[in-house]
Design a protein around this motif. Structure first.
Motif, PDB file in Angstrom:
ATOM      1  N   THR A  61      14.731  -4.454   9.643  1.00  0.00           N
ATOM      2  CA  THR A  61      13.460  -3.809   9.983  1.00  0.00           C
ATOM      3  C   THR A  61      12.301  -4.463   9.238  1.00  0.00           C
ATOM      4  O   THR A  61      11.265  -4.796   9.829  1.00  0.00           O
ATOM      5  N   GLN A  62      12.469  -4.655   7.938  1.00  0.00           N
ATOM      6  CA  GLN A  62      11.414  -5.246   7.115  1.00  0.00           C
ATOM      7  C   GLN A  62      11.123  -6.686   7.541  1.00  0.00           C
ATOM      8  O   GLN A  62       9.963  -7.109   7.606  1.00  0.00           O
TER       9      GLN A  62
ATOM     10  N   ASP B 237      20.402  -2.922   7.765  1.00  0.00           N
ATOM     11  CA  ASP B 237      19.442  -2.389   8.740  1.00  0.00           C
ATOM     12  C   ASP B 237      18.036  -2.327   8.145  1.00  0.00           C
ATOM     13  O   ASP B 237      17.047  -2.631   8.824  1.00  0.00           O
ATOM     14  N   ASP B 238      17.950  -1.934   6.884  1.00  0.00           N
ATOM     15  CA  ASP B 238      16.642  -1.880   6.221  1.00  0.00           C
ATOM     16  C   ASP B 238      16.015  -3.269   6.150  1.00  0.00           C
ATOM     17  O   ASP B 238      14.812  -3.437   6.381  1.00  0.00           O
ATOM     18  N   PHE B 239      16.834  -4.261   5.835  1.00  0.00           N
ATOM     19  CA  PHE B 239      16.314  -5.625   5.753  1.00  0.00           C
ATOM     20  C   PHE B 239      15.857  -6.120   7.121  1.00  0.00           C
ATOM     21  O   PHE B 239      14.791  -6.745   7.238  1.00  0.00           O
TER      22      PHE B 239
ATOM     23  N   TYR C  86      23.925  -9.644  -1.244  1.00  0.00           N
ATOM     24  CA  TYR C  86      22.626  -9.306  -0.656  1.00  0.00           C
ATOM     25  C   TYR C  86      21.744 -10.549  -0.571  1.00  0.00           C
ATOM     26  O   TYR C  86      21.137 -10.828   0.472  1.00  0.00           O
TER      27      TYR C  86
ATOM     28  N   LEU D   6      12.531  -3.278  -1.042  1.00  0.00           N
ATOM     29  CA  LEU D   6      13.842  -2.626  -1.056  1.00  0.00           C
ATOM     30  C   LEU D   6      14.320  -2.302  -2.470  1.00  0.00           C
ATOM     31  O   LEU D   6      15.028  -1.310  -2.682  1.00  0.00           O
TER      32      LEU D   6
ATOM     33  N   THR E  59      21.065 -12.076   3.316  1.00  0.00           N
ATOM     34  CA  THR E  59      19.703 -11.921   3.826  1.00  0.00           C
ATOM     35  C   THR E  59      19.047 -13.278   4.066  1.00  0.00           C
ATOM     36  O   THR E  59      18.257 -13.433   5.004  1.00  0.00           O
TER      37      THR E  59
ATOM     38  N   ASP F  43      23.629   0.544   4.735  1.00  0.00           N
ATOM     39  CA  ASP F  43      22.290   0.674   5.317  1.00  0.00           C
ATOM     40  C   ASP F  43      21.350  -0.467   4.942  1.00  0.00           C
ATOM     41  O   ASP F  43      20.354  -0.690   5.636  1.00  0.00           O
ATOM     42  N   ILE F  44      21.643  -1.173   3.865  1.00  0.00           N
ATOM     43  CA  ILE F  44      20.694  -2.173   3.377  1.00  0.00           C
ATOM     44  C   ILE F  44      20.454  -3.277   4.402  1.00  0.00           C
ATOM     45  O   ILE F  44      19.355  -3.834   4.484  1.00  0.00           O
TER      46      ILE F  44
END
Length: 244
Positions: free
Chosen positions: A64-65, A60-62, A91, A126, A95, A57-58
């Motif tokens: 979005t942010q 998708d979270d990134f 990570y 995060l 990213t 999920d990280i």
């Protein structure tokens, strides 16, 4: 005809391209202790991905942010997560790749400083108050190997890049089996001592501390090393570039 020697940095880059490997930042020294602000030694490491992709999920979270931060829906590519690389290192690597691809694709007028300001803000959202992530991102921003301690200026160090392979990872239960001031001091001084002396004996000392503090198996193989990996502790095998 006289042939000139190829500079070492260029040889490393050529080798990395031919071997299809990644260069990542790893926290080679540093053991987390609750309430203690000890230094972390961040080194450059070469790793060959095994393409062990998993859904996480990280990413998708990134995405979005990042899109919220830049005000555009530029970061949309679904990057796969390679579990063969230490979590925290990958990570930081992936990213930054997403950010650079998105900025280039949309032609966003953001320079390197602004890009890293955004990345640091997302990291904090995060992983709140996580100085391991801050250490790795700072090393990436400086494009350097560093000694990092929260609240202080990072110190650049000159050490050889290493080659690593992830062997396994275990959840990190940050409830020490035993702790006192002498252990806290030793944990804090080891990253500094290794950066200065490059003594391989100190690697075994820190491995022993991981075992003593967090009940991890003691490592008898000198090329194995425990490293902090956010909520995990990861076991890596390491070697010098000259050995590969």
């Amino acid at each position: 005809m006289q042939h000139r020697a190829i500079p070492q940095d260029l040889r490393i880059q050529l080798w990395a391209i031919l071997q299809h490997v990644l260069e990542v930042k790893i926290p080679f020294f540093g053991i987390p202790l609750k309430g203690v602000n000890n230094p972390i030694l961040v080194l450059d490491a070469i790793v060959k991905p095994s393409n062990n992709f998993i859904k996480i999920d990280i990413i998708d979270d990134f995405l979005t942010q990042f899109n919220e931060a830049i005000g555009f829906e530029c970061a949309s590519e679904k990057k796969q997560w390679d579990a063969s690389i230490p979590f925290s290192s990958y990570y930081i690597y992936i990213t930054n790749e997403i950010a650079e691809d998105s900025i280039r694709k949309c032609g966003i007028p953001i320079d390197e400083k602004e890009k890293f300001e955004i990345l640091h803000l997302i990291d904090e959202a995060l992983f709140p108050q996580n100085y391991l992530v801050k250490a790795l991102r700072t090393a990436q921003q400086l494009d350097a190997q560093i000694l990092y301690r929260e609240g202080e200026e990072p110190v650049e160090v000159s050490l050889k890049k290493i080659v690593i392979k992830t062997l396994s990872s275990f959840p990190l239960d940050q409830n020490p089996r035993y702790m006192d001031n002498s252990l806290i001091h030793l944990v804090g001084i080891l990253p500094v001592e290794y950066a200065e002396s490059r003594s391989v004996d100190l690697i075994q000392v820190e491995n022993g501390l991981w075992s003593a503090i967090y009940s991890l198996p003691y490592l008898y193989i000198k090329s194995w090393k425990w490293i902090w990996d956010l909520n995990w502790v990861t076991l890596i095998e390491f070697s010098s570039l000259e050995e590969v």
